[in-house]
Write a protein that holds these residues in place. Sequence first.
Motif, PDB file in Angstrom:
ATOM      1  N   UNK A  73      -4.443   9.162  -3.286  1.00  0.00           N
ATOM      2  CA  UNK A  73      -3.191   9.130  -2.533  1.00  0.00           C
ATOM      3  C   UNK A  73      -3.420   9.415  -1.051  1.00  0.00           C
ATOM      4  N   UNK A  74      -4.204  10.452  -0.756  1.00  0.00           N
ATOM      5  CA  UNK A  74      -4.452  10.816   0.639  1.00  0.00           C
ATOM      6  C   UNK A  74      -5.101   9.665   1.403  1.00  0.00           C
ATOM      7  N   UNK A  75      -6.064   8.983   0.774  1.00  0.00           N
ATOM      8  CA  UNK A  75      -6.728   7.863   1.439  1.00  0.00           C
ATOM      9  C   UNK A  75      -5.759   6.721   1.691  1.00  0.00           C
ATOM     10  N   UNK A  76      -4.901   6.420   0.736  1.00  0.00           N
ATOM     11  CA  UNK A  76      -3.915   5.350   0.908  1.00  0.00           C
ATOM     12  C   UNK A  76      -2.947   5.688   2.046  1.00  0.00           C
ATOM     13  N   UNK A  77      -2.528   6.942   2.109  1.00  0.00           N
ATOM     14  CA  UNK A  77      -1.634   7.338   3.196  1.00  0.00           C
ATOM     15  C   UNK A  77      -2.333   7.228   4.545  1.00  0.00           C
ATOM     16  N   UNK A  78      -3.612   7.613   4.602  1.00  0.00           N
ATOM     17  CA  UNK A  78      -4.360   7.479   5.852  1.00  0.00           C
ATOM     18  C   UNK A  78      -4.411   6.014   6.286  1.00  0.00           C
ATOM     19  N   UNK A 111      -9.251   3.773  -3.424  1.00  0.00           N
ATOM     20  CA  UNK A 111      -8.221   3.466  -2.434  1.00  0.00           C
ATOM     21  C   UNK A 111      -8.716   2.447  -1.415  1.00  0.00           C
ATOM     22  N   UNK A 112      -9.962   2.592  -0.965  1.00  0.00           N
ATOM     23  CA  UNK A 112     -10.501   1.649   0.021  1.00  0.00           C
ATOM     24  C   UNK A 112     -10.638   0.249  -0.569  1.00  0.00           C
ATOM     25  N   UNK A 113     -11.001   0.167  -1.844  1.00  0.00           N
ATOM     26  CA  UNK A 113     -11.072  -1.148  -2.504  1.00  0.00           C
ATOM     27  C   UNK A 113      -9.691  -1.797  -2.528  1.00  0.00           C
ATOM     28  N   UNK A 114      -8.661  -1.007  -2.857  1.00  0.00           N
ATOM     29  CA  UNK A 114      -7.290  -1.538  -2.853  1.00  0.00           C
ATOM     30  C   UNK A 114      -6.905  -2.045  -1.462  1.00  0.00           C
ATOM     31  N   UNK A 174       0.833  -1.201   0.000  1.00  0.00           N
ATOM     32  CA  UNK A 174       0.000   0.000   0.000  1.00  0.00           C
ATOM     33  C   UNK A 174       0.865   1.248   0.000  1.00  0.00           C
ATOM     34  N   UNK A 175       1.951   1.227   0.777  1.00  0.00           N
ATOM     35  CA  UNK A 175       2.830   2.394   0.802  1.00  0.00           C
ATOM     36  C   UNK A 175       3.533   2.571  -0.533  1.00  0.00           C
ATOM     37  N   UNK A 176       3.855   1.465  -1.155  1.00  0.00           N
ATOM     38  CA  UNK A 176       4.421   1.539  -2.509  1.00  0.00           C
ATOM     39  C   UNK A 176       3.432   2.234  -3.442  1.00  0.00           C
ATOM     40  N   UNK A 177       2.157   1.811  -3.386  1.00  0.00           N
ATOM     41  CA  UNK A 177       1.146   2.421  -4.244  1.00  0.00           C
ATOM     42  C   UNK A 177       0.912   3.881  -3.855  1.00  0.00           C
ATOM     43  N   UNK A 178       1.010   4.187  -2.546  1.00  0.00           N
ATOM     44  CA  UNK A 178       0.876   5.582  -2.100  1.00  0.00           C
ATOM     45  C   UNK A 178       1.791   6.490  -2.893  1.00  0.00           C
ATOM     46  N   UNK A 179       3.056   6.103  -2.988  1.00  0.00           N
ATOM     47  CA  UNK A 179       4.030   6.976  -3.621  1.00  0.00           C
ATOM     48  C   UNK A 179       3.987   6.905  -5.135  1.00  0.00           C
ATOM     49  N   UNK A 180       3.522   5.779  -5.667  1.00  0.00           N
ATOM     50  CA  UNK A 180       3.299   5.728  -7.116  1.00  0.00           C
ATOM     51  C   UNK A 180       2.205   6.727  -7.488  1.00  0.00           C
ATOM     52  N   UNK A 181       1.103   6.692  -6.747  1.00  0.00           N
ATOM     53  CA  UNK A 181      -0.010   7.603  -7.027  1.00  0.00           C
ATOM     54  C   UNK A 181       0.413   9.051  -6.779  1.00  0.00           C
ATOM     55  N   UNK A 182       1.159   9.275  -5.695  1.00  0.00           N
ATOM     56  CA  UNK A 182       1.643  10.623  -5.418  1.00  0.00           C
ATOM     57  C   UNK A 182       2.593  11.097  -6.506  1.00  0.00           C
ATOM     58  N   UNK A 183       3.456  10.196  -6.969  1.00  0.00           N
ATOM     59  CA  UNK A 183       4.365  10.543  -8.064  1.00  0.00           C
ATOM     60  C   UNK A 183       3.606  10.926  -9.325  1.00  0.00           C
TER      61      UNK A 183
END
Length: 460
Positions: free
Chosen positions: A372-377, A439-442, A99-108
């Motif tokens: 991204x914000x939801x994944x980080x939360x 994000x919640x589905x992921x 999830x953190x990997x995806x956080x930064x991919x989405x943020x990127x």
Amino acid sequence: MTASPPSQPRELQRQLTNRHIQLIAIGGAIGTGLFMGSGKTIALAGPSILLVYAIIGAALFLFMRCMGELLLANPHFHSFSDIAEKYLGHWARFAMSWTYWLCWIVTGVADLIAITGYFRFWWPELPSWIPILGTIALLFVLNALTVKAFGETEFWFALIKIVAIVALIVVGIVLICIGATNDSGSTAAVSNLWEHGGIFPNGFTGFVTGFQIALFAFVGVELVGTTVAETKDPEKVLPKAVNSIPLRIGLFYIGSLTVIMMVTPWNEIVPENSPFVTMFALTGLPAAATIVNLVVITSAASSANSGIYSTSRMVYGLAQSGDAHRAFARLSPRQVPRNALTLSCIFLLSALILMATGDGVLEAFTLVTSTSATLFVAVWTAIICSYLVYRRREPQAHERSAFPTPGGSATAIGLLAFFALMCVALSLAADTRGGLIAALVWVAGICIVGVLRQRKAAED
């Protein structure tokens, strides 16, 4: 880790110094959301956006104290993935790391979209693939050298952000003192903070919706937690970086936005434009807006640079624990997880698809930032849950901690309630609701996969 020739480096090197960590922490606290998204947050909440940033900043400072206490409680913790595994189980390490990997991919991707928008300040018809591919190539090269090269790059990127914001505050104060007038005839004055509908011009609803984009401005505040494995003397460096967060937020967020809204009334700020660029344009200096636009491009590149660094280390750790292909556990001769770095850069290319199919820069930016914000939360929530388990299992560790969290478990429970409210805020508007749901589905899917993997391992 897979077998390798004797000359192959077998672990990450501690090449990041206090100077690097302090600036990485500052860079992480000044996200693209401040430069690109602050126009929209001001339009939503008006002057009450200052309270929004203060509330989010206070909550995330307490979150960082929880994470800091956990990281320093065990010298074998290299990142918060190690924390999740010990206190929640291997499934949590798997789910949170990916999830953190995806956080930064989405943020990127959000950063690349922002960079595209900034370049169009100069060339409105510029094809989006040019700045996107150019930025990805540059960041790959910078991160493929050594971790010290990453630290130096981020040091200077963050320094440029700091200088730009301090310059904005100084210029803004000068404009207020001389009573400068903008194109619409409004005069710069302190009273602009309350003379155009009050502090809460859009009511409580506007205040709550301001949290949507403002939350994204803080993503990356936890980045310092992923640098522990490559930091010299983390026992001294980490507390210093965490404890300086309130000062950074007060200066860089609240200070800069206060000046912006004094110079230009909140209801005259265009959501699609960066208010930083707009304010410098009021100075009348021909190159002022161009220079600031270059600065905000650097800021977005800095955020993407941090993301590529973080995701490559996450995939490297996943490969070491058997949760990703062993090829990603290999280090290059320069002691960098280059295969993991390549994987992250490939996924950043999704920005091309989003820009090709979206309605515009701001619409694409809003969708991606809400995701991204939801994944980080979700990641922050996992860390806080780990903290609560730690307090229950190891009360003596908290008692002897040199960096205890103020309020302890009560603070952690309050943070969980705050994160839940942030998800509610993201669900209120149609343009952020889609990102929240995705994000919640992921998160639900990756947690299920993690639990199934853990059960299979136990059976085997």
